[in-house]
Design a protein around this motif. Structure first.
Motif, PDB file in Angstrom:
ATOM      1  N   MET A  44      14.476 -15.468   7.491  1.00 60.88           N
ATOM      2  CA  MET A  44      14.858 -14.051   7.423  1.00 60.88           C
ATOM      3  C   MET A  44      15.914 -13.730   8.492  1.00 60.88           C
ATOM      4  SD  MET A  44      13.386 -12.661   4.886  1.00 60.88           S
ATOM      5  CE  MET A  44      13.785 -10.942   5.149  1.00 60.88           C
ATOM      6  N   GLY A  45      15.683 -14.231   9.707  1.00 62.76           N
ATOM      7  CA  GLY A  45      16.582 -13.900  10.827  1.00 62.76           C
ATOM      8  C   GLY A  45      18.007 -14.362  10.585  1.00 62.76           C
ATOM      9  N   SER A  46      18.184 -15.515   9.932  1.00 60.61           N
ATOM     10  CA  SER A  46      19.539 -16.043   9.719  1.00 60.61           C
ATOM     11  C   SER A  46      20.166 -15.526   8.427  1.00 60.61           C
ATOM     12  CB  SER A  46      19.508 -17.577   9.630  1.00 60.61           C
ATOM     13  OG  SER A  46      18.892 -18.135  10.755  1.00 60.61           O
ATOM     14  N   SER A  47      19.366 -14.943   7.571  1.00 60.45           N
ATOM     15  CA  SER A  47      19.828 -14.655   6.206  1.00 60.45           C
ATOM     16  C   SER A  47      20.811 -13.501   6.086  1.00 60.45           C
ATOM     17  CB  SER A  47      18.627 -14.313   5.317  1.00 60.45           C
ATOM     18  OG  SER A  47      18.090 -13.048   5.729  1.00 60.45           O
ATOM     19  N   GLY A  48      20.845 -12.620   7.094  1.00 62.72           N
ATOM     20  CA  GLY A  48      21.692 -11.433   6.993  1.00 62.72           C
ATOM     21  C   GLY A  48      21.057 -10.335   6.156  1.00 62.72           C
ATOM     22  N   LEU A  49      19.886 -10.591   5.589  1.00 64.37           N
ATOM     23  CA  LEU A  49      19.270  -9.579   4.713  1.00 64.37           C
ATOM     24  C   LEU A  49      18.955  -8.296   5.485  1.00 64.37           C
ATOM     25  CD1 LEU A  49      16.772 -11.779   2.676  1.00 64.37           C
ATOM     26  CD2 LEU A  49      18.767 -10.569   1.780  1.00 64.37           C
ATOM     27  N   MET A  50      18.627  -8.452   6.757  1.00 60.42           N
ATOM     28  CA  MET A  50      18.239  -7.281   7.539  1.00 60.42           C
ATOM     29  C   MET A  50      19.447  -6.429   7.934  1.00 60.42           C
ATOM     30  SD  MET A  50      15.205  -9.337   8.621  1.00 60.42           S
ATOM     31  CE  MET A  50      15.341  -9.774  10.295  1.00 60.42           C
ATOM     32  N   GLN A  51      20.637  -7.041   7.959  1.00 62.93           N
ATOM     33  CA  GLN A  51      21.849  -6.285   8.341  1.00 62.93           C
ATOM     34  C   GLN A  51      22.579  -5.724   7.116  1.00 62.93           C
ATOM     35  OE1 GLN A  51      21.464  -9.643   9.685  1.00 62.93           O
ATOM     36  NE2 GLN A  51      20.345  -8.618  11.325  1.00 62.93           N
ATOM     37  N   ASP A 159      25.528 -11.828 -16.942  1.00 60.99           N
ATOM     38  CA  ASP A 159      26.530 -12.794 -16.484  1.00 60.99           C
ATOM     39  C   ASP A 159      26.745 -12.600 -15.000  1.00 60.99           C
ATOM     40  OD1 ASP A 159      26.991 -13.959 -18.861  1.00 60.99           O
ATOM     41  OD2 ASP A 159      28.606 -12.590 -19.427  1.00 60.99           O
ATOM     42  N   GLY A 160      27.105 -13.664 -14.342  1.00 63.39           N
ATOM     43  CA  GLY A 160      27.564 -13.534 -12.957  1.00 63.39           C
ATOM     44  C   GLY A 160      26.491 -13.161 -11.958  1.00 63.39           C
ATOM     45  N   LEU A 161      25.240 -13.578 -12.189  1.00 66.56           N
ATOM     46  CA  LEU A 161      24.182 -13.322 -11.202  1.00 66.56           C
ATOM     47  C   LEU A 161      24.568 -13.961  -9.864  1.00 66.56           C
ATOM     48  CD1 LEU A 161      21.180 -12.462 -10.538  1.00 66.56           C
ATOM     49  CD2 LEU A 161      20.590 -14.819 -11.132  1.00 66.56           C
ATOM     50  N   LYS A 162      24.431 -13.196  -8.784  1.00 69.00           N
ATOM     51  CA  LYS A 162      24.740 -13.715  -7.447  1.00 69.00           C
ATOM     52  C   LYS A 162      23.530 -13.544  -6.540  1.00 69.00           C
ATOM     53  CE  LYS A 162      29.070 -14.537  -8.442  1.00 69.00           C
ATOM     54  NZ  LYS A 162      29.501 -15.911  -8.675  1.00 69.00           N
ATOM     55  N   ALA A 163      23.349 -14.493  -5.639  1.00 67.77           N
ATOM     56  CA  ALA A 163      22.260 -14.390  -4.654  1.00 67.77           C
ATOM     57  C   ALA A 163      22.853 -13.933  -3.326  1.00 67.77           C
ATOM     58  CB  ALA A 163      21.588 -15.742  -4.484  1.00 67.77           C
ATOM     59  N   ASP A 164      22.157 -13.023  -2.655  1.00 71.72           N
ATOM     60  CA  ASP A 164      22.596 -12.608  -1.317  1.00 71.72           C
ATOM     61  C   ASP A 164      22.110 -13.599  -0.264  1.00 71.72           C
ATOM     62  OD1 ASP A 164      23.827 -10.011  -2.028  1.00 71.72           O
ATOM     63  OD2 ASP A 164      21.801  -9.626  -2.780  1.00 71.72           O
ATOM     64  N   ALA A 165      20.944 -14.174  -0.519  1.00 76.00           N
ATOM     65  CA  ALA A 165      20.412 -15.183   0.407  1.00 76.00           C
ATOM     66  C   ALA A 165      19.742 -16.281  -0.390  1.00 76.00           C
ATOM     67  CB  ALA A 165      19.416 -14.545   1.368  1.00 76.00           C
TER      68      ALA A 165
END
Ligand SMILES: C[S@@+](CC[C@H](N)C(=O)[O-])C[C@H]1O[C@@H](n2cnc3c(N)ncnc32)[C@H](O)[C@@H]1O
Length: 284
Positions: A44-51, A159-165
Motif C-alpha cells: 500500500m505504501g509504495s502503490s501511490g493509492l493513498m496519494q 475496452d482499455g481497462l487500466k490498473a492504478d496499482a
C-alpha cells in the motif's frame, strides 16, 4: 514441483505475529515482518493509492494467497478520510485455499476479523460488491486459474481497462520462475497508464531487467524484512522516487543470473535489446 494445490499452515513468526507457511515450498508468506505490516508498508505504501485523488481506483492483486494485500485494500476503502469512493479489485490466484486458511485463522489477524463477512462471501463466490459504512463501494473479482493463461483473457467487456496499482506477490523467482517472465510483465504493461505502479517484494536483477524490457520504468522501494530493497515499477519515470540508474545496464550484463530461468532464448534476446534502448538507461 507441481504448481497447483497450495496448502498453508499457520506459523508463529515471533513478536506476537502470525503468518502462513506454504507447505510445498516452505516459504513463509511476508517473511519476518508479517502479512499486515508488509501489505501496509510495502504494497500500500509504495502503490501511490493513498496519494491518488481519483474517486475510482483499480488494483490487480496478483497472487492473492492468504489475502494480506486484499485485507489492506479493504482497510483502505473502509477509511472514510480518503477520496477513493469506488475500489475495484481483481484478485488472481489458482484457487482460494489461501483465503480459506485466512478465514480459518481470522482470530490471529485483526483485519481478517473486521472483514470476516467479506471473506465469507469471497470464498463462496467470485464477485463481491459491498458498501462500506461510509457508503463507498468495493467491487472484488476473483480471476481463478494459472496466471500465465488468465492474464491473456480480457477481464471485462470494457475496452482499455487500466490498473492504478499492481501487487505482484507470487512465490519467489527461484521456486516459481515461470511467473516472473518478460512475456507476463509485457502483458501486464498493457494494463498500465503513466501513473500505474507495480510493487513486488522481489529484488532480483532478472526481475528488474524483465520489467524494464517489458516497458516499465523500474526503481527501488523499501526493503521489507531483508537487506535488499524491493522493486517498484511504474508507467512513467516521474512516479519513481529511487529509479535504477543508467549503470543498471552493467549490473545486468555482469550478473550471474540476468534472466529468470524460464525465459526463452527469444525473450532473452528481447530483454538484452530492449534494455539497451530503454529511455531510463540511455546515456546520450
Ligand atoms: C506468495 S503466495 C501469495 C501471498 C499472498 N499475497 C498473501 O498475502 O498471503 C503466492 C500465491 O500464488 C498462487 N499461485 C501459484 N502459482 C500460480 C499460478 N500459476 N497462477 C496463479 N496463481 C498462482 C498460489 O496459489 C499462492 O496463493
Amino acid at each position: 514441483m507441481s504448481n497447483d494445490g497450495n496448502k498453508y499452515v499457520l506459523e508463529d513468526i515471533g513478536g506476537g505475529l502470525y503468518s502462513f507457511r506454504h507447505i510445498q515450498t516452505g516459504e513463509i508468506l511476508h517473511g519476518t515482518v508479517g502479512p499486515e505490516k508488509e501489505a501496509r508498508d510495502l504494497y500500500m505504501g509504495s502503490s501511490g493509492l493513498m496519494q491518488n485523488n481519483a474517486p475510482s481506483r483499480t488494483v490487480f492483486d496478483i497472487g492473492t494467497g492468504c489475502g494480506a494485500q486484499l485485507l489492506a485494500l479493504l482497510d483502505f476503502i473502509n477509511e472514510p478520510n480518503n477520496t477513493c469512493e469506488n475500489l475495484r479489485i481483481f484478485s488472481f490466484d489458482l484457487e482460494k485455499l489461501g483465503l480459506q486458511a485466512l478465514a480459518g485463522a481470522a482470530g490471529h489477524f485483526p483485519s481478517a476479523l473486521i472483514h470476516q463477512e467479506f471473506l465469507e462471501r469471497a470464498i463462496a463466490t467470485d464477485n463481491v460488491i459491498m458498501k462500506t459504512p461510509s457508503g463507498k463501494t468495493v467491487e472484488w473479482n476473483f480471476v481463478a486459474g494459472d496466471f500465465r493463461e488468465t492474464v491473456l483473457i480480457p477481464l471485462t467487456k470494457e475496452d482499455g481497462l487500466k490498473a492504478d496499482a499492481v501487487f505482484y506477490d507470487f512465490f519467489s523467482p527461484a521456486s516459481h520462475p515461470w511467473l516472473w517472465t518478460f512475456d507476463l510483465f509485457k502483458k501486464l504493461f498493457e494494463y498500465s497508464h503513466p501513473k500505474t505502479r507495480l510493487v513486488t517484494y522481489s529484488s532480483a536483477t532478472s526481475v528488474k531487467a524483465a520489467l524494464a524490457a517489458a516497458g516499465w520504468f523500474v526503481g527501488n522501494t523499501i526493503a521489507s524484512g531483508k537487506k535488499a530493497k524491493s522493486i517498484i515499477a511504474a508507467g512513467s519515470l516521474g512516479e519513481l522516487d529511487d529509479p535504477l540508474p543508467a549503470k543498471f545496464l552493467s549490473t545486468f550484463e555482469n550478473s550471474h543470473k540476468p534472466f529468470c530461468p524460464s525465459e526463452t532464448e527469444e525473450s532473452k534476446q528481447n530483454i538484452r535489446e530492449r534494455l539497451r534502448c530503454h529511455p531510463q538507461f540511455r546515456q546520450d
